[in-house]
Design a protein around this motif. Structure first.
Motif, PDB file in Angstrom:
ATOM      1  N   LEU A  84       0.822  -1.208   0.000  1.00  0.00           N
ATOM      2  CA  LEU A  84       0.000   0.000   0.000  1.00  0.00           C
ATOM      3  C   LEU A  84       0.857   1.259   0.000  1.00  0.00           C
ATOM      4  O   LEU A  84       1.924   1.307   0.609  1.00  0.00           O
ATOM      5  CB  LEU A  84      -0.901   0.042   1.230  1.00  0.00           C
ATOM      6  N   ASP A  85       0.359   2.265  -0.664  1.00  0.00           N
ATOM      7  CA  ASP A  85       0.969   3.589  -0.609  1.00  0.00           C
ATOM      8  C   ASP A  85       0.901   4.053   0.853  1.00  0.00           C
ATOM      9  O   ASP A  85      -0.133   3.910   1.497  1.00  0.00           O
ATOM     10  CB  ASP A  85       0.173   4.529  -1.516  1.00  0.00           C
ATOM     11  N   PRO A  86       1.987   4.598   1.418  1.00  0.00           N
ATOM     12  CA  PRO A  86       1.968   5.014   2.829  1.00  0.00           C
ATOM     13  C   PRO A  86       0.851   6.007   3.161  1.00  0.00           C
ATOM     14  O   PRO A  86       0.303   5.965   4.263  1.00  0.00           O
ATOM     15  CB  PRO A  86       3.349   5.649   3.028  1.00  0.00           C
ATOM     16  N   ALA A  87       0.495   6.869   2.221  1.00  0.00           N
ATOM     17  CA  ALA A  87      -0.602   7.810   2.477  1.00  0.00           C
ATOM     18  C   ALA A  87      -1.925   7.073   2.633  1.00  0.00           C
ATOM     19  O   ALA A  87      -2.804   7.512   3.373  1.00  0.00           O
ATOM     20  CB  ALA A  87      -0.695   8.832   1.347  1.00  0.00           C
ATOM     21  N   LEU A  88      -2.063   5.920   1.969  1.00  0.00           N
ATOM     22  CA  LEU A  88      -3.292   5.138   2.093  1.00  0.00           C
ATOM     23  C   LEU A  88      -3.363   4.446   3.455  1.00  0.00           C
ATOM     24  O   LEU A  88      -4.449   4.276   4.009  1.00  0.00           O
ATOM     25  CB  LEU A  88      -3.399   4.120   0.956  1.00  0.00           C
ATOM     26  N   ASP A  89      -2.208   4.054   4.005  1.00  0.00           N
ATOM     27  CA  ASP A  89      -2.197   3.513   5.370  1.00  0.00           C
ATOM     28  C   ASP A  89      -2.769   4.536   6.346  1.00  0.00           C
ATOM     29  O   ASP A  89      -3.599   4.215   7.198  1.00  0.00           O
ATOM     30  CB  ASP A  89      -0.778   3.137   5.803  1.00  0.00           C
TER      31      ASP A  89
END
Length: 177
Positions: A84-89
């Protein structure tokens, strides 16, 4: 001729090494001890400044945020979330927070899709690791509305939030470009 079988030593040492590493890893699995104070007076209290100074001194890494998302949710079998993209986490943890505000702290949201399902649209952000689906199908309708509105408010400007209705009703959250 005692040197005739020397070529067997390297594989025997390699296998022995792997078995030793495996045993070491298995013996190191233990639960994290929980501290529960006998009474509330024993529990340390922090002021807001203490808390923020602690957070600044030891910030979360992207990997720790991802682990927190995994711990705070359940995942439908087969869901892939590792890239996952870290911003999505971070957005996912915001969604979890909204679920807790509406359903209570004991409720554990279910992620039904990450980058794992072959039936998304061809250019879906799921395949770019920039979208998550959360199950809302079994939640009462009024609370579903509250969750959708709360998530839209909290993620406005960062994510697109879609309430996808139908047989597989869910909350779709994707990062904006």
């Amino acid at each position: 001729m005692p040197t005739r079988h020397l070529y067997l030593l390297a594989p025997i040492f390699a296998i022995s090494f792997l078995v030793a590493v495996f045993v070491l890893i298995q013996t190191n699995k233990r639960d994290i001890p929980r501290y529960e104070p006998e009474n509330e007076a024993d529990e340390p209290l922090w002021s807001g400044e203490d808390y923020y100074s602690h957070v600044k001194a030891k910030p979360f890494t992207g990997r720790e945020v991802h682990r927190l998302l995994i711990k705070r949710t359940k995942q439908k079998q087969g869901v892939y979330l590792e890239s996952l993209d870290p911003a999505l986490d971070t957005a996912g943890l915001t969604v979890v927070n909204v679920f807790h505000n509406v359903m209570g702290d004991d409720y554990v949201p279910v992620i039904t899709s990450g980058n794992d399902w072959p039936y998304h649209a061809r250019n879906s952000k799921h395949y770019q690791n920039k979208a998550l689906d959360f199950r809302i199908k079994y939640i009462p309708v009024e609370k579903r509305r509250m969750i959708v509105i709360g998530v839209e408010d909290k993620l406005r400007g960062r994510c697109r939030v879609l309430w996808e209705k139908g047989e597989a009703e869910h909350l779709h959250v994707e990062l904006l470009n």
